[in-house]
Design a protein around this motif. Sequence first.
Motif, PDB file in Angstrom:
ATOM      1  N   ALA A  46       0.841  -1.191   0.000  1.00 48.86           N
ATOM      2  CA  ALA A  46       0.000   0.000   0.000  1.00 48.86           C
ATOM      3  C   ALA A  46       0.880   1.245   0.000  1.00 48.86           C
ATOM      4  O   ALA A  46       1.969   1.254   0.580  1.00 48.86           O
ATOM      5  CB  ALA A  46      -0.914   0.009   1.221  1.00 48.86           C
ATOM      6  N   VAL A  47       0.403   2.297  -0.675  1.00 49.34           N
ATOM      7  CA  VAL A  47       1.138   3.559  -0.768  1.00 49.34           C
ATOM      8  C   VAL A  47       0.354   4.629  -0.009  1.00 49.34           C
ATOM      9  O   VAL A  47      -0.826   4.860  -0.281  1.00 49.34           O
ATOM     10  CB  VAL A  47       1.337   3.986  -2.235  1.00 49.34           C
ATOM     11  CG1 VAL A  47       2.142   5.280  -2.308  1.00 49.34           C
ATOM     12  CG2 VAL A  47       2.022   2.882  -3.027  1.00 49.34           C
ATOM     13  N   VAL A  48       1.017   5.263   0.954  1.00 52.15           N
ATOM     14  CA  VAL A  48       0.360   6.207   1.862  1.00 52.15           C
ATOM     15  C   VAL A  48       1.183   7.484   1.932  1.00 52.15           C
ATOM     16  O   VAL A  48       2.415   7.454   1.887  1.00 52.15           O
ATOM     17  CB  VAL A  48       0.216   5.590   3.276  1.00 52.15           C
ATOM     18  CG1 VAL A  48      -0.411   6.583   4.249  1.00 52.15           C
ATOM     19  CG2 VAL A  48      -0.608   4.310   3.222  1.00 52.15           C
ATOM     20  N   SER A  49       0.507   8.612   2.039  1.00 47.91           N
ATOM     21  CA  SER A  49       1.196   9.883   2.233  1.00 47.91           C
ATOM     22  C   SER A  49       0.321  10.781   3.098  1.00 47.91           C
ATOM     23  O   SER A  49      -0.699  10.354   3.626  1.00 47.91           O
ATOM     24  CB  SER A  49       1.523  10.539   0.885  1.00 47.91           C
ATOM     25  OG  SER A  49       2.411  11.621   1.058  1.00 47.91           O
ATOM     26  N   GLY A  50       0.721  12.021   3.230  1.00 44.35           N
ATOM     27  CA  GLY A  50      -0.050  12.954   4.039  1.00 44.35           C
ATOM     28  C   GLY A  50       0.734  14.216   4.296  1.00 44.35           C
ATOM     29  O   GLY A  50       1.913  14.336   3.961  1.00 44.35           O
ATOM     30  N   GLY A  51       0.067  15.165   4.892  1.00 44.94           N
ATOM     31  CA  GLY A  51       0.684  16.451   5.202  1.00 44.94           C
ATOM     32  C   GLY A  51      -0.384  17.423   5.653  1.00 44.94           C
ATOM     33  O   GLY A  51      -1.571  17.088   5.745  1.00 44.94           O
ATOM     34  N   MET A  67      -2.879   5.453  -7.597  1.00 45.82           N
ATOM     35  CA  MET A  67      -2.099   6.492  -6.940  1.00 45.82           C
ATOM     36  C   MET A  67      -1.997   6.159  -5.454  1.00 45.82           C
ATOM     37  O   MET A  67      -1.491   5.082  -5.118  1.00 45.82           O
ATOM     38  CB  MET A  67      -2.700   7.876  -7.223  1.00 45.82           C
ATOM     39  CG  MET A  67      -1.657   8.993  -7.238  1.00 45.82           C
ATOM     40  SD  MET A  67      -2.250  10.463  -8.104  1.00 45.82           S
ATOM     41  CE  MET A  67      -0.846  11.544  -7.815  1.00 45.82           C
ATOM     42  N   LEU A  68      -2.466   6.981  -4.557  1.00 52.70           N
ATOM     43  CA  LEU A  68      -2.373   6.686  -3.131  1.00 52.70           C
ATOM     44  C   LEU A  68      -3.499   5.758  -2.679  1.00 52.70           C
ATOM     45  O   LEU A  68      -4.622   5.841  -3.181  1.00 52.70           O
ATOM     46  CB  LEU A  68      -2.434   7.978  -2.309  1.00 52.70           C
ATOM     47  CG  LEU A  68      -1.278   8.960  -2.445  1.00 52.70           C
ATOM     48  CD1 LEU A  68      -1.540  10.198  -1.598  1.00 52.70           C
ATOM     49  CD2 LEU A  68       0.044   8.325  -2.056  1.00 52.70           C
ATOM     50  N   ASP A  69      -3.200   4.941  -1.697  1.00 56.03           N
ATOM     51  CA  ASP A  69      -4.234   4.125  -1.062  1.00 56.03           C
ATOM     52  C   ASP A  69      -4.814   4.814   0.161  1.00 56.03           C
ATOM     53  O   ASP A  69      -5.958   4.528   0.546  1.00 56.03           O
ATOM     54  CB  ASP A  69      -3.652   2.769  -0.671  1.00 56.03           C
ATOM     55  CG  ASP A  69      -3.206   1.979  -1.893  1.00 56.03           C
ATOM     56  OD1 ASP A  69      -4.052   1.722  -2.766  1.00 56.03           O
ATOM     57  OD2 ASP A  69      -2.002   1.665  -1.985  1.00 56.03           O
ATOM     58  N   ALA A  70      -4.054   5.715   0.762  1.00 56.01           N
ATOM     59  CA  ALA A  70      -4.551   6.474   1.910  1.00 56.01           C
ATOM     60  C   ALA A  70      -3.751   7.757   2.051  1.00 56.01           C
ATOM     61  O   ALA A  70      -2.591   7.836   1.623  1.00 56.01           O
ATOM     62  CB  ALA A  70      -4.465   5.654   3.200  1.00 56.01           C
ATOM     63  N   ALA A  71      -4.383   8.754   2.655  1.00 50.87           N
ATOM     64  CA  ALA A  71      -3.726  10.030   2.920  1.00 50.87           C
ATOM     65  C   ALA A  71      -4.241  10.582   4.233  1.00 50.87           C
ATOM     66  O   ALA A  71      -5.418  10.417   4.579  1.00 50.87           O
ATOM     67  CB  ALA A  71      -3.989  11.029   1.792  1.00 50.87           C
ATOM     68  N   CYS A  72      -3.346  11.262   4.946  1.00 52.36           N
ATOM     69  CA  CYS A  72      -3.679  11.839   6.253  1.00 52.36           C
ATOM     70  C   CYS A  72      -3.558  13.354   6.191  1.00 52.36           C
ATOM     71  O   CYS A  72      -2.461  13.882   5.982  1.00 52.36           O
ATOM     72  CB  CYS A  72      -2.731  11.321   7.324  1.00 52.36           C
ATOM     73  SG  CYS A  72      -2.683   9.533   7.471  1.00 52.36           S
ATOM     74  N   VAL A  86      -0.859   5.795  11.559  1.00 46.75           N
ATOM     75  CA  VAL A  86      -0.962   4.403  11.967  1.00 46.75           C
ATOM     76  C   VAL A  86      -2.314   3.829  11.558  1.00 46.75           C
ATOM     77  O   VAL A  86      -2.396   2.744  10.957  1.00 46.75           O
ATOM     78  CB  VAL A  86      -0.743   4.266  13.487  1.00 46.75           C
ATOM     79  CG1 VAL A  86      -1.155   2.873  13.965  1.00 46.75           C
ATOM     80  CG2 VAL A  86       0.713   4.529  13.847  1.00 46.75           C
ATOM     81  N   GLU A  87      -3.382   4.542  11.859  1.00 46.65           N
ATOM     82  CA  GLU A  87      -4.715   4.030  11.538  1.00 46.65           C
ATOM     83  C   GLU A  87      -4.945   3.975  10.026  1.00 46.65           C
ATOM     84  O   GLU A  87      -5.590   3.055   9.520  1.00 46.65           O
ATOM     85  CB  GLU A  87      -5.787   4.878  12.228  1.00 46.65           C
ATOM     86  CG  GLU A  87      -5.778   4.764  13.745  1.00 46.65           C
ATOM     87  CD  GLU A  87      -5.889   3.318  14.215  1.00 46.65           C
ATOM     88  OE1 GLU A  87      -6.746   2.579  13.677  1.00 46.65           O
ATOM     89  OE2 GLU A  87      -5.117   2.930  15.108  1.00 46.65           O
ATOM     90  N   ALA A  88      -4.429   4.975   9.297  1.00 42.39           N
ATOM     91  CA  ALA A  88      -4.570   4.966   7.836  1.00 42.39           C
ATOM     92  C   ALA A  88      -3.846   3.767   7.240  1.00 42.39           C
ATOM     93  O   ALA A  88      -4.379   3.065   6.360  1.00 42.39           O
ATOM     94  CB  ALA A  88      -4.027   6.263   7.250  1.00 42.39           C
ATOM     95  N   CYS A  89      -2.628   3.502   7.706  1.00 35.99           N
ATOM     96  CA  CYS A  89      -1.849   2.382   7.169  1.00 35.99           C
ATOM     97  C   CYS A  89      -2.498   1.052   7.513  1.00 35.99           C
ATOM     98  O   CYS A  89      -2.538   0.124   6.677  1.00 35.99           O
ATOM     99  CB  CYS A  89      -0.423   2.444   7.701  1.00 35.99           C
ATOM    100  SG  CYS A  89       0.575   3.793   7.020  1.00 35.99           S
ATOM    101  N   ILE A 101       5.285   8.044   1.611  1.00 35.29           N
ATOM    102  CA  ILE A 101       5.971   9.108   0.866  1.00 35.29           C
ATOM    103  C   ILE A 101       5.869  10.382   1.698  1.00 35.29           C
ATOM    104  O   ILE A 101       4.770  10.846   2.009  1.00 35.29           O
ATOM    105  CB  ILE A 101       5.343   9.292  -0.519  1.00 35.29           C
ATOM    106  CG1 ILE A 101       5.468   7.983  -1.321  1.00 35.29           C
ATOM    107  CG2 ILE A 101       6.021  10.445  -1.273  1.00 35.29           C
ATOM    108  CD1 ILE A 101       4.786   8.028  -2.687  1.00 35.29           C
ATOM    109  N   VAL A 102       7.028  10.948   2.047  1.00 36.98           N
ATOM    110  CA  VAL A 102       7.095  12.002   3.054  1.00 36.98           C
ATOM    111  C   VAL A 102       7.787  13.240   2.486  1.00 36.98           C
ATOM    112  O   VAL A 102       8.898  13.152   1.962  1.00 36.98           O
ATOM    113  CB  VAL A 102       7.884  11.516   4.295  1.00 36.98           C
ATOM    114  CG1 VAL A 102       7.798  12.543   5.417  1.00 36.98           C
ATOM    115  CG2 VAL A 102       7.377  10.148   4.759  1.00 36.98           C
TER     116      VAL A 102
END
Length: 355
Positions: A46-51, A67-72, A86-89, A101-102
């Motif tokens: 899974a690919v996750v990012s956020g900001g 593209m992304l599977d989750a974002a925060c 943590v919960e998104a992942c 991806i940070v």
Amino acid sequence: MKKLINNAEDVIDEQLKGLASAHSELDVHFDPKFVCVAEGVKDRVAVVSGGGAGHEPLHAGYVGMGMLDAACPGQVFTSPTPDQMVEACKAVNGGKGILQIVKNYTGDVMNFQMAADLLRDEGIEVRNIVIDDDVALKDSLYTAGRRGLGTTVIAEKVCGAAALEGYDLDQLAALCRKVNTFGKSMGMALTSCMTPQNGTPSFELPEDEMEIGIGIHGEPGTERSKIKSADEVTEILTTRILEDEAYVRSLSEWDPESESWVDVEVTDIRFESGDEVIAMVNGMGGTPLSELYTVYGKLAEVAERHGIKIVRNLVGNYITSLEMAGMSITLVKVDEEILRLFDAPVKTPALRWGI
């Protein structure tokens, strides 16, 4: 301050409620806040990012197929918290690990590392790859090293496609690292922006001046001058990107063998005549699309003069700073792998093709 909001304290919740109403293919969570694909992830990475919020469509607008599977989303211009990540992942854990991806901002890097440590305690393998493509600076008060800008969007697209192809976690991490070293960005502003909570400009910019080298959190740039024409501004940014020397630095990554965070030496490319690139002209939130196309026209001319061939392009608002008037330019060198994955089908609220 003139904004289409209700209460400043409710801005993020109300934006997420609207996103949920508009896109039934997404699951939107509020405690903690994150957005993920409704169908979940099975038997792949899974690919996750956020900001911080305020950069829309980044990141939640890029959650979806390819593209992304989750974002925060954090608060405006503020990193999301480790519990969100943590919960998104966990919500999109398909059993093959997580690529995070940070963007290279101190809070993002620290909180994503904390989240990765917590996830590993629960038996979930995680790799964090930092994007640091801003050629305007090497160090600032806001980040240790170059900031993460437009290359983030390309990395999310390319890595999301690779995850669907079945890349394993190590392969995805290596691909994301390559995209980062192949990408360079630089931005400018004609106005500041105002966060809903503060209601005042993040920095003062006289009517007849512009700021070169701005970041996406409303932080001021590296130099200020009288306003120049679109062609002059584009020439400055594009030339800085194309002539930027290879930048050697250390980025913190997880080493599975030693089971610890280690500093990995990373070196950017230097663009050379004959390179093929993806070019992105990105609006900062308050610039008309017509002006962005004016910039792209000059960008294409400068690139051709340097022997650089633009093979794909994006023109529009992709990574913004609220209502800031201004733009950024991103160039990412492509090889056969990156181009194939960039062209792969994608369906998200903000980016879609090939469907």
